[in-house]
Design a protein around this motif. Structure first.
Motif: not given
Length: 245
Positions: A46-70
């Motif tokens: 299982e992969i979790v991407v911990a997006v912190n104070a991001t100003r870009d589409r990092s969370a969207d990229v992570a979700r599109a790849a199937g990762a869990i996003v925090v």
């Protein structure tokens, strides 16, 4: 798929934490590499991407790849790794969970997780790995590479990188996990792991490919080291790199 008995005694699941702050340009490559590494082991990953104070589409990229996003509202690599680890250990038997971490600007090799679990099968409770730069970048960072090789030549090697680090979940909880610090959270954790057990394994096998950028997302780290090394005299003394990758 490999046989579970080869992949690690007592490990029935793997969690990987990837902190990400403004990493939309590199994150997809990172996650694709993790997906390949996950395919080389027989236990669920299982992969979790911990997006912190991001100003870009990092969370969207992570979700599109199937990762869990925090998502965290404030920057901080230590807090990001800690939040990701907490999410991965929820509802799990920590003693049977292998918790690994890398960075969003890094690419793990296909055998990365398989190597970690093989070391776990041999008794390791934590693994401290190394990094490498793309061969095309080495000519620009010869001073840094010479210093880094000095640390690799020691037995065990002296480097610590959040880009290539793993620990059994129960030991991670025992020592208190990642501290919510802006930098050096990897070295801080490994220092506490070393104090708690003699089963922390340093390995130079399966190094993680790391970005050669000189402007990083944390106050310290490989980007800082690369920038400092390029500004240093060629005769500067060899110093180990013990910052996050």
């Amino acid at each position: 798929m490999r046989d579970p008995e080869v992949d690690g005694v007592g490990v029935d699941g793997v969690g990987v934490v990837v902190p990400a702050r403004d990493e939309e340009d590199s994150l997809a490559r990172c996650l694709a590499a993790l997906d390949r590494a996950a395919g080389a082991v027989a236990v669920p990953v299982e992969i979790v991407v911990a997006v912190n104070a991001t100003r870009d589409r990092s969370a969207d990229v992570a979700r599109a790849a199937g990762a869990i996003v925090v998502e965290l509202p404030l920057p901080g690599v230590g807090a990001a790794r800690a939040a990701g680890a907490s999410r991965l250990l929820e509802g799990r038997d920590a003693a049977r969970t292998w918790l690994a971490t890398t960075d969003a600007d890094s690419v793990v090799p296909p055998g990365w997780l398989a190597h970690h679990l093989a070391l776990a099968a041999d008794g390791a409770d934590a693994v401290v790995g190394t990094i490498r730069l793309d061969d095309a970048e080495l000519d620009h960072h010869t001073t840094w590479w010479r210093r880094y090789l000095g640390g690799l030549s020691r037995t065990p090697h002296v480097h610590v990188h959040g880009a290539n680090l793993a620990v059994r979940g129960s030991l991670y909880l025992q020592v208190g996990g990642f501290a919510a610090v802006p930098a050096h959270e990897d070295l801080d954790l490994v220092t506490r792991l070393d104090a708690a057990t003699d089963r922390v394994v340093r390995t130079v096998v399966e190094p993680v490919l790391t970005s050669a950028r000189t402007e990083g997302r944390t106050p310290r780290g490989v980007a800082h080291d690369l920038r400092a090394a390029r500004a240093a005299p060629a005769t500067a003394p060899s110093m180990p790199c013990t910052l996050e990758g």
